[in-house]
Enzyme design. Structure first.
Site, PDB file in Angstrom:
ATOM      1  N   GLU A  48      -7.574   2.853   0.488  1.00  0.00           N
ATOM      2  CA  GLU A  48      -6.285   2.670   1.173  1.00  0.00           C
ATOM      3  C   GLU A  48      -5.151   2.765   0.159  1.00  0.00           C
ATOM      4  OE1 GLU A  48      -5.846  -1.074   3.309  1.00  0.00           O
ATOM      5  OE2 GLU A  48      -3.666  -0.908   3.160  1.00  0.00           O
ATOM      6  N   ARG A  52       3.977   2.525  -0.448  1.00  0.00           N
ATOM      7  CA  ARG A  52       4.963   1.591  -1.019  1.00  0.00           C
ATOM      8  C   ARG A  52       5.683   2.178  -2.215  1.00  0.00           C
ATOM      9  NH1 ARG A  52       1.539  -4.093  -0.816  1.00  0.00           N
ATOM     10  NH2 ARG A  52       0.700  -3.598   1.222  1.00  0.00           N
ATOM     11  N   THR A  76       0.130   0.403   4.664  1.00  0.00           N
ATOM     12  CA  THR A  76       1.559   0.144   4.869  1.00  0.00           C
ATOM     13  C   THR A  76       2.187   1.185   5.807  1.00  0.00           C
ATOM     14  OG1 THR A  76       1.518  -0.607   2.544  1.00  0.00           O
ATOM     15  CG2 THR A  76       3.618  -0.725   3.643  1.00  0.00           C
ATOM     16  N   LYS A 136      -6.993  -5.353  11.600  1.00  0.00           N
ATOM     17  CA  LYS A 136      -6.794  -6.003  10.300  1.00  0.00           C
ATOM     18  C   LYS A 136      -6.113  -7.343  10.577  1.00  0.00           C
ATOM     19  CE  LYS A 136      -3.372  -5.480   6.598  1.00  0.00           C
ATOM     20  NZ  LYS A 136      -2.930  -4.720   5.435  1.00  0.00           N
TER      21      LYS A 136
HETATM   22  C1  3PG Z   1      -1.367  -5.969   1.097  1.00  0.00           C
HETATM   23  O1  3PG Z   1      -1.165  -5.255   2.055  1.00  0.00           O
HETATM   24  O2  3PG Z   1      -0.593  -6.175   0.161  1.00  0.00           O
HETATM   25  C2  3PG Z   1      -2.683  -6.585   1.091  1.00  0.00           C
HETATM   26  O3  3PG Z   1      -2.711  -7.595   1.993  1.00  0.00           O
HETATM   27  C3  3PG Z   1      -3.139  -7.015  -0.235  1.00  0.00           C
HETATM   28  O4  3PG Z   1      -3.095  -8.361  -0.352  1.00  0.00           O
HETATM   29  P1  3PG Z   1      -3.663  -9.022  -1.671  1.00  0.00           P
HETATM   30  O5  3PG Z   1      -2.827  -8.506  -2.810  1.00  0.00           O
HETATM   31  O6  3PG Z   1      -3.481 -10.495  -1.461  1.00  0.00           O
HETATM   32  O7  3PG Z   1      -5.110  -8.607  -1.788  1.00  0.00           O
END
Ligand code: 3PG
Length: 215
Positions: A48, A52, A76, A136
């Site tokens: 994934e 961002r 995202t 999710k």
């Molecule tokens: C995100 O989308 O940032 C994820 O939830 C990752 O979360 P984490 O950094 O706590 O694993």
């Protein structure tokens, strides 16, 4: 599991491939291919790449083109435009931090398997109404953790979750022990400093360590 190129994936296939879906933030296209190879060497193929950074789409493209063993997805995804751009860049699945009908429809239209993000019963009901049963749970730890998933197992007995947000190698077993959890997501497999230093062996080891989590 063999993942045929060009065959649409299901969200369940995305979730069942490995115990962890790595949440990846890439800001240098040069890191994309060696990172994908490092994760694949550690047994993780569903990647994934989060939308961002300005480089995210180019990173997806590079992985899709050069690492055929990997299956690249977009994280995202917040809008139909995100979904369309991700599909054009070679993504085969999408993960969204929340859920809207338009994002759900755009992913369907673009041929992307979608793991919609939910944190409340109403959001789960909306996703179910639109035909999404693999979701999710985000942000998992902050929004109630394993206790929340246990509670949802009653009314939402037919929903399977990928908790993400605050999940670590240490607390992942507690999530994965639940019958309604198929896999977890987390960013710990791809530490920013390991990326910058090009510590690909370290990332492969982090990926291998997750195999002990297999359900
Ligand atoms: C995100 O989308 O940032 C994820 O939830 C990752 O979360 P984490 O950094 O706590 O694993």
């Amino acid at each position: 599991m063999h993942v045929a190129v060009n065959t649409p994936l299901s969200a369940l296939q995305v979730m069942q491939d490995a115990p962890v879906i790595p949440v990846i933030v890439l800001s240098d296209v040069a890191h994309a291919v060696p990172l994908a190879r490092a994760l694949v060497a550690g047994g993780i193929r569903m990647l994934e790449v989060t939308l961002r950074t300005p480089q995210a789409l180019a990173c997806m493209q590079a992985i899709a083109r050069e690492v055929p063993e990997a299956v690249v997805g977009a994280g995202t995804v917040r809008s139909p435009a995100d979904a369309q751009a991700a599909a054009r860049a070679g993504a085969r699945f999408a993960v969204s931090p929340g859920y809207t009908r338009t994002v759900g429809q755009a992913c369907r239209d673009a041929g992307l398997a979608l793991l919609p993000g939910v944190a409340t019963g109403s959001e789960i009901m909306q996703a179910l109404e639109d035909g999404f049963t693999e979701l999710k749970f985000f942000p998992a730890l902050q929004a109630g953790g394993p206790a929340m998933l246990k509670a949802w197992g009653g009314p939402f007995f037919d929903v399977r979750f990928c908790p993400t947000g605050g999940v670590t190698l240490q607390n992942a077993p507690e999530f994965l022990a639940l019958p309604n959890v198929v896999c977890v997501g987390g960013s710990w497999l791809v530490p920013a400093d390991a990326l910058v230093k090009g510590e690909w062996g370290k990332i492969t080891q982090l990926a291998k360590d997750t195999q002990t989590l297999r359900k």
